[in-house]
Motif scaffolding. Structure first.
Motif, PDB file in Angstrom:
ATOM      1  N   GLU A 195     -34.442   1.627  31.929  1.00 31.47           N
ATOM      2  CA  GLU A 195     -34.960   0.247  31.858  1.00 31.47           C
ATOM      3  C   GLU A 195     -33.973  -0.738  32.491  1.00 31.47           C
ATOM      4  N   LEU A 196     -32.685  -0.476  32.276  1.00 26.73           N
ATOM      5  CA  LEU A 196     -31.653  -1.331  32.882  1.00 26.73           C
ATOM      6  C   LEU A 196     -31.785  -1.307  34.402  1.00 26.73           C
ATOM      7  N   VAL A 197     -31.949  -0.093  34.927  1.00 25.48           N
ATOM      8  CA  VAL A 197     -32.039   0.097  36.379  1.00 25.48           C
ATOM      9  C   VAL A 197     -33.306  -0.560  36.936  1.00 25.48           C
ATOM     10  N   GLU A 198     -34.400  -0.417  36.213  1.00 25.43           N
ATOM     11  CA  GLU A 198     -35.698  -0.868  36.743  1.00 25.43           C
ATOM     12  C   GLU A 198     -35.959  -2.355  36.577  1.00 25.43           C
ATOM     13  N   THR A 199     -35.344  -2.994  35.583  1.00 22.33           N
ATOM     14  CA  THR A 199     -35.740  -4.380  35.304  1.00 22.33           C
ATOM     15  C   THR A 199     -34.663  -5.432  35.589  1.00 22.33           C
ATOM     16  N   SER A 200     -33.446  -5.013  35.901  1.00 18.61           N
ATOM     17  CA  SER A 200     -32.375  -6.004  36.133  1.00 18.61           C
ATOM     18  C   SER A 200     -32.509  -6.659  37.508  1.00 18.61           C
ATOM     19  N   ASP A 201     -32.046  -7.915  37.592  1.00 20.79           N
ATOM     20  CA  ASP A 201     -31.891  -8.586  38.889  1.00 20.79           C
ATOM     21  C   ASP A 201     -30.455  -8.443  39.391  1.00 20.79           C
ATOM     22  N   VAL A 202     -29.537  -8.324  38.414  1.00 23.06           N
ATOM     23  CA  VAL A 202     -28.127  -8.061  38.735  1.00 23.06           C
ATOM     24  C   VAL A 202     -27.689  -6.927  37.811  1.00 23.06           C
ATOM     25  N   ILE A 203     -27.008  -5.936  38.353  1.00 22.93           N
ATOM     26  CA  ILE A 203     -26.399  -4.912  37.485  1.00 22.93           C
ATOM     27  C   ILE A 203     -24.896  -5.009  37.656  1.00 22.93           C
ATOM     28  N   SER A 204     -24.190  -5.094  36.526  1.00 20.09           N
ATOM     29  CA  SER A 204     -22.732  -5.159  36.588  1.00 20.09           C
ATOM     30  C   SER A 204     -22.156  -4.053  35.704  1.00 20.09           C
ATOM     31  N   ILE A 205     -21.266  -3.265  36.284  1.00 20.71           N
ATOM     32  CA  ILE A 205     -20.729  -2.101  35.552  1.00 20.71           C
ATOM     33  C   ILE A 205     -19.391  -2.460  34.894  1.00 20.71           C
ATOM     34  N   ALA A 207     -18.211  -0.143  32.210  1.00 16.87           N
ATOM     35  CA  ALA A 207     -18.000   0.988  31.296  1.00 16.87           C
ATOM     36  C   ALA A 207     -16.717   1.728  31.662  1.00 16.87           C
ATOM     37  N   ASN A 208     -16.225   2.507  30.721  1.00 20.97           N
ATOM     38  CA  ASN A 208     -15.121   3.422  31.013  1.00 20.97           C
ATOM     39  C   ASN A 208     -15.671   4.574  31.821  1.00 20.97           C
ATOM     40  N   PHE A 209     -14.977   4.966  32.850  1.00 21.82           N
ATOM     41  CA  PHE A 209     -15.492   6.041  33.698  1.00 21.82           C
ATOM     42  C   PHE A 209     -15.140   7.415  33.132  1.00 21.82           C
ATOM     43  N   THR A 210     -16.150   8.293  33.093  1.00 21.01           N
ATOM     44  CA  THR A 210     -15.895   9.696  32.728  1.00 21.01           C
ATOM     45  C   THR A 210     -16.533  10.570  33.824  1.00 21.01           C
ATOM     46  N   PRO A 211     -16.076  11.793  33.997  1.00 19.29           N
ATOM     47  CA  PRO A 211     -16.624  12.636  35.077  1.00 19.29           C
ATOM     48  C   PRO A 211     -18.145  12.807  34.979  1.00 19.29           C
ATOM     49  N   GLU A 212     -18.702  12.768  33.770  1.00 15.21           N
ATOM     50  CA  GLU A 212     -20.167  12.924  33.623  1.00 15.21           C
ATOM     51  C   GLU A 212     -20.921  11.756  34.271  1.00 15.21           C
ATOM     52  N   GLN A 213     -20.230  10.636  34.445  1.00 14.67           N
ATOM     53  CA  GLN A 213     -20.917   9.472  35.024  1.00 14.67           C
ATOM     54  C   GLN A 213     -20.740   9.373  36.539  1.00 14.67           C
ATOM     55  N   SER A 214     -20.146  10.415  37.114  1.00 12.44           N
ATOM     56  CA  SER A 214     -19.905  10.392  38.542  1.00 12.44           C
ATOM     57  C   SER A 214     -21.229  10.233  39.302  1.00 12.44           C
ATOM     58  N   ASP A 215     -21.288   9.252  40.213  1.00 13.54           N
ATOM     59  CA  ASP A 215     -22.478   9.021  41.052  1.00 13.54           C
ATOM     60  C   ASP A 215     -23.751   8.753  40.257  1.00 13.54           C
ATOM     61  N   ILE A 216     -23.667   8.162  39.071  1.00 12.44           N
ATOM     62  CA  ILE A 216     -24.932   7.891  38.356  1.00 12.44           C
ATOM     63  C   ILE A 216     -25.761   6.842  39.096  1.00 12.44           C
ATOM     64  N   PHE A 217     -25.102   6.056  39.932  1.00 15.51           N
ATOM     65  CA  PHE A 217     -25.873   5.172  40.812  1.00 15.51           C
ATOM     66  C   PHE A 217     -25.971   5.889  42.156  1.00 15.51           C
ATOM     67  N   ASN A 218     -27.116   6.533  42.333  1.00 11.04           N
ATOM     68  CA  ASN A 218     -27.323   7.383  43.512  1.00 11.04           C
ATOM     69  C   ASN A 218     -28.694   7.069  44.109  1.00 11.04           C
ATOM     70  N   LYS A 219     -29.103   7.876  45.090  1.00 11.04           N
ATOM     71  CA  LYS A 219     -30.369   7.629  45.795  1.00 11.04           C
ATOM     72  C   LYS A 219     -31.520   7.369  44.819  1.00 11.04           C
ATOM     73  N   SER A 220     -31.664   8.253  43.833  1.00  6.74           N
ATOM     74  CA  SER A 220     -32.849   8.098  42.971  1.00  6.74           C
ATOM     75  C   SER A 220     -32.719   6.873  42.072  1.00  6.74           C
ATOM     76  N   THR A 221     -31.495   6.495  41.703  1.00 10.14           N
ATOM     77  CA  THR A 221     -31.341   5.273  40.888  1.00 10.14           C
ATOM     78  C   THR A 221     -31.645   4.041  41.741  1.00 10.14           C
ATOM     79  N   PHE A 222     -31.077   4.009  42.966  1.00 11.76           N
ATOM     80  CA  PHE A 222     -31.298   2.828  43.813  1.00 11.76           C
ATOM     81  C   PHE A 222     -32.789   2.660  44.121  1.00 11.76           C
ATOM     82  N   GLU A 223     -33.499   3.798  44.261  1.00 13.83           N
ATOM     83  CA  GLU A 223     -34.939   3.718  44.585  1.00 13.83           C
ATOM     84  C   GLU A 223     -35.742   3.018  43.491  1.00 13.83           C
TER      85      GLU A 223
END
Ligand code: DGY
Length: 323
Positions: A195-205, A207-223
């Motif tokens: 919902e965050l990805v689909e409804t935001s006008d601005v996304i600001s990160i 969070a603490n980075f962990t290896p599981e979150q690597s590339d969570i903003f990727n082609k399918s998220t941007f789409e």
């Protein structure tokens, strides 16, 4: 006890270490090799670590004398925390003191991208300030838009507060836990990542980075994002896939991106992202203010001194080592 400081820090921290009667090891030269750095780490009981040196399983096995690490950063993704905890090595960080400065940079990037400021600055510098054109280089306003915060901790809260008071923005967020203070004070609404990805006008990160979150903003998220989306990352470059971000930006899937962090850092000067008019990149300056850096210096040094005295580090990311 011997403390190794791998890079220079503001004087207030050095003073605290001296008052704590610690023996300080400084690097012999400004750009030590990995081997020189490791030799100094081996001699130290405590490391005051500035920058991105990695502390993984191999490091801890190679430097068994190291008993504590005080990071000069709020982020601790450069440390294998599970391994440090297993070895009862406390890891200190520097929260709070840089929340304002870092959120200021996120707020700055959001506005720079909304008005394509870097591109317009370059136009002026290159002598291309053209005649007034009512349809040229139009930005978008932020009033009443929705800010989606990934990781609503202290820095995210400051960013949300600024966006709400300056632009009356609605705040949605995704986090591991609910942030009741933000829900009460800012009317922030907890949503799923999708919902965050689909409804935001601005996304600001934030969070603490962990290896599981690597590339969570990727082609399918941007789409899935709205075409007017402004993507802001002041946390860690590993959260986004730069190639996919580039594709999303040139294809108009999203409006623009403001980055204070990249992958790798420093960003290569021929990165295709730097060619785009809808991108603004800063060289990881989130905490680079006199106030924040002196606060970080104080906290990191206080963590060192507390450990040397046999006390708990005041800001420790793995306090379970004290159980
Ligand atoms: C932090 O504190 O984690 C920053 O990214 C370092 O400047």
């Amino acid at each position: 006890m011997k403390v190794f400081i791998n890079k220079r820090i503001p004087d207030n921290g050095i003073q605290i270490l001296k008052e704590g009667n610690l023996e300080i090891i400084f690097p012999e030269n400004e750009n030590p090799s990995h081997e020189e750095w490791l030799e100094n780490c081996k001699k130290a009981d405590i490391i005051l670590s500035v920058g991105k040196s990695k502390y993984d399983k191999e490091f801890f096995a190679t430097c068994p004398n190291v008993k504590a690490i005080a990071l000069f950063s709020v982020g601790f993704d450069q440390v294998d925390i599970a391994e440090a905890t297993k070895r009862k090595i406390p890891i200190g960080n520097t929260p709070d003191v840089l929340s304002r400065a870092t959120s200021d940079v996120a707020f700055l990037l959001m506005q720079m991208v909304s008005r394509r400021a870097s591109y317009n600055i370059d136009k002026v510098k290159s002598g291309n300030w053209n005649e007034f054109d009512a349809l040229e280089e139009l930005g978008q306003e932020l009033y009443g838009k929705t800010l989606g915060v990934l990781g609503l901790g202290r820095i995210g809260f400051e960013m949300a507060e600024k966006c709400k008071s300056a632009f009356g923005m609605n705040i949605i967020y995704h986090n591991r836990n609910h942030n009741e203070e933000a829900e009460k004070e800012l009317g922030a609404k907890y949503v799923s990542f999708d919902e965050l990805v689909e409804t935001s006008d601005v996304i600001s990160i934030h969070a603490n980075f962990t290896p599981e979150q690597s590339d969570i903003f990727n082609k399918s998220t941007f789409e899935k994002m709205k075409p007017n989306l402004i993507f802001v990352n002041t946390a860690r470059g590993g959260f986004h896939n730069e190639k996919d971000l580039f594709e999303a930006l040139i294809s108009g899937q999203i409006w623009g991106a403001g980055l204070d962090v990249t992958n790798p850092e420093p960003m290569q000067k021929d990165s295709p992202l730097l060619e785009l008019s809808n991108v603004c990149v800063l060289p990881h300056i989130g905490s680079a203010t006199l106030e924040a850096r002196s606060g970080m210096s104080k906290l990191a040094s206080e963590n060192v001194v507390a450990f040397a005295k046999g006390e708990k580090m005041p800001t420790c990311v793995n306090p379970e080592v004290y159980n």
